[in-house]
Structure formats: C-alpha cells, structure tokens
Design an enzyme around this catalytic site. Structure first.
Site, short mmCIF file in Angstrom:
data_model
loop_
_atom_site.label_atom_id
_atom_site.label_comp_id
_atom_site.label_asym_id
_atom_site.label_seq_id
_atom_site.Cartn_x
_atom_site.Cartn_y
_atom_site.Cartn_z
N LYS A 1 0.96 -1.09 0.07
CA LYS A 1 -0.04 0.07 0.14
C LYS A 1 0.96 1.16 0.07
O LYS A 1 1.76 1.16 0.52
CB LYS A 1 -0.86 0.24 1.30
CG LYS A 1 -1.80 1.28 1.47
CD LYS A 1 -2.87 1.03 2.43
CE LYS A 1 -2.38 1.44 3.69
NZ LYS A 1 -2.19 2.99 3.83
N ASP B 1 -3.36 4.34 -1.87
CA ASP B 1 -4.43 4.88 -1.02
C ASP B 1 -4.42 6.24 -0.79
O ASP B 1 -3.73 6.93 0.32
CB ASP B 1 -4.00 3.95 0.62
CG ASP B 1 -4.84 4.55 1.73
OD1 ASP B 1 -6.08 4.97 1.62
OD2 ASP B 1 -4.33 4.39 2.84
N LYS C 1 -7.39 8.22 -0.89
CA LYS C 1 -8.68 8.42 -0.43
C LYS C 1 -9.09 9.92 -1.27
O LYS C 1 -9.44 11.01 -0.63
CB LYS C 1 -8.44 8.70 0.98
CG LYS C 1 -8.19 7.56 1.75
CD LYS C 1 -8.21 7.83 3.40
CE LYS C 1 -7.70 6.63 4.17
NZ LYS C 1 -6.31 6.22 4.15
N ASP D 1 -13.46 14.85 -4.00
CA ASP D 1 -13.31 16.30 -4.71
C ASP D 1 -14.67 16.18 -5.42
O ASP D 1 -15.62 15.15 -5.22
CB ASP D 1 -12.11 16.35 -5.42
CG ASP D 1 -11.86 17.97 -5.84
OD1 ASP D 1 -12.69 18.76 -6.19
OD2 ASP D 1 -10.46 18.06 -5.65
N THR E 1 -11.25 6.08 10.92
CA THR E 1 -11.48 5.35 12.31
C THR E 1 -11.03 6.00 13.09
O THR E 1 -11.03 5.86 14.54
CB THR E 1 -10.78 3.92 12.39
OG1 THR E 1 -9.29 4.23 11.59
CG2 THR E 1 -11.43 2.72 11.64
N ARG F 1 3.03 -1.35 10.77
CA ARG F 1 4.07 -1.47 11.73
C ARG F 1 4.26 -3.01 12.11
O ARG F 1 5.48 -3.34 12.49
CB ARG F 1 3.57 -0.56 12.95
CG ARG F 1 4.19 0.94 12.65
CD ARG F 1 3.34 1.89 13.39
NE ARG F 1 1.81 1.85 13.44
CZ ARG F 1 0.97 2.46 14.23
NH1 ARG F 1 1.55 3.53 14.92
NH2 ARG F 1 -0.37 2.24 13.89
#
Ligand code: C5P
Length: 235
Positions: free
Chosen positions: A34, A61, A63, A66, A121, A212
């Site tokens: 990603k 990614d 997002k 517009d 989130t 991570r």
C-alpha cells in the site's frame, strides 16, 4: 505467480528509498503493498512503476474526495498506471462515486478495484456531531457502505470489527479491506480496536492492511511469514 495472501503491507516510510528497501525484501507472492499520501507525495508516481516492476500489486491509498469530474479523472489515471486498488471517500456522495465507477468502466479490460472509505477510524461520535452528523459511527459506516455499494464501488475500507456486520448487510462479494490488524504478540501502537489476521478473515474481511507489525518488526520477513502461517497459507 499472483499473490496468495490477503495481507497488504503499508509502506509507511518518509522516503522512497526506505520504501523500496523494504519492498525488495518482501515477496510479491506473499503480500501486496500500500502506498499512502506521505510516500506518494514525496516520491510521485514513479513509486508505482518501481513497485510494479518488482512484481507487486499496489493499493494506491490516496482517499480521493473532490467534485465528481476531478475524482473520476484521478481514479482513471490511477487505473491506467496499473494500480490494483484505489480508493475515494464515500462522503463525497453518490455522484462522485458513480462518476469514478463509470470512469473505470470506460477503460478496456480494467482490473483496478475501486473502494470507498466510510468513516475514518480516527473519528468518534463527538467528531461526527461537530461536522453535523447526528448518527453513531456505526450507523454512519452502515449508511455510507450501502451508498458505496449502490454507487458502484467494489467494496469499502472498514475496521475488522465492522466486517461481520457489513458482510451480512452487503454480501460476501463486497470487498472489505481492514487495517488495525495485529498478529498475536505484536504491539498495539495507536490502533484502538484491533483483531488478529485470522479473526479478521473469519469476520469477513477480504484484505488485511498491516503496517508496523511488519515494517517495524526486527525481522519483517519473519513477521509476514508468521501472519501468513496464521492464515494457513503456504509460506
Ligand atoms: O501500522 P499499522 O498496521 O497501524 O498501519 C495501518 C495502515 O492502515 C496505515 O497506513 C494507516 O494509515 C492505514 N489506515 C488505518 N485506519 C484506517 C484507514 C487506513 O490504520 N481507517
């Protein structure tokens, strides 16, 4: 050989060099990757070419959010660059999502998966109230996921905690991409609601975004292998 694993490794590094160092250690049959806003902003689209030439399926990614024409064009450029997955914000509305889905339909033999982000989130009830949304985060996720599906999206990004609910509501073919994955024994970091890879898949997730627990592991390759083994995939 195509990728055997649902794991998508988030290449969250400040430089292209560091990202490519990690990517070169990873095996494209064992994970996808990603590219997020930080990496894309520092490296530009050349990062996509580099990762593709290493054999990876790439989730871009960014997002997008517009006006419909702008987002549809951006999604189209991403698809033409050969990315495996790209995403937009469902809160951009039906016309924005439909324009994006239509743009991909106009590309011959398009294979890019188009998904939507529902509620970030990081947002809780008080954040929603502050922007004028009088619904619980769960209600808003359900509403936006249903809107995303009826607007032609292939799926949504969601917490694994929401996977079972969305899978029941929207069907097993609606693609659920879930971050916040932590294999047994790994550090939780700033993720609050976590699941293990096996739990998330059992809940109905299709793809698991892991940053991570792999990129910061003492041995990232071993960490990926262990997560794949937890999913009973060939290592
Ligand atoms: O390091 P970690 O496994 O927490 O990384 C998760 C990745 O998924 C990061 O790239 C993060 O930006 C992304 N993400 C997330 N929560 C979302 C959407 C994306 O953690 N709701």
């Amino acid at each position: 050989m195509s990728c055997q694993s649902p794991i998508v490794v988030a290449l969250d590094y400040p430089t292209m060099t560091q990202s490519l160092e990690m990517a070169k250690r990873l095996d494209p049959t064992q994970c996808r990757v990603k590219v997020g806003k930080e990496l894309f902003t520092t490296s530009g689209p050349v990062i996509l070419d580099e990762l593709h030439s290493l054999g990876f399926d790439v989730f871009l990614d960014l997002k997008f959010h517009d006006i419909p024409n702008t987002v549809a064009n951006a999604v189209s450029v991403a698809a033409r660059a050969g990315v495996w997955m790209v995403n937009v914000h469902a809160s951009g509305g039906r016309r924005m999502m439909e324009a994006s889905a239509n743009a991909l339909q106009n590309i011959a033999d398009n294979k890019t998966v188009l998904i939507a982000v529902t509620v970030l989130t990081s947002m809780d009830q008080s954040d929603l109230i502050e922007i004028g949304i009088n619904a619980t985060p769960e209600q808003q996720v359900k509403r936006l996921a249903a809107l995303a599906k009826s607007s032609g999206m292939n799926g949504v990004v969601c917490s694994a905690q929401e996977s079972a609910m969305l899978s029941a509501d929207l069907g097993k073919d609606f693609v659920l991409v879930t971050p916040g994955i932590r294999p047994l024994g790994s550090a939780q970091g700033d993720q609050k609601r976590i699941m293990t890879p096996a739990q998330a898949m059992a809940a109905g997730s299709h793809y698991l975004v892991m940053g991570r627990p792999i990129t910061q592991a003492a041995d990232p390759i071993a960490a990926l292998r262990q997560a794949n083994q937890e999913l009973a995939l060939p290592a």
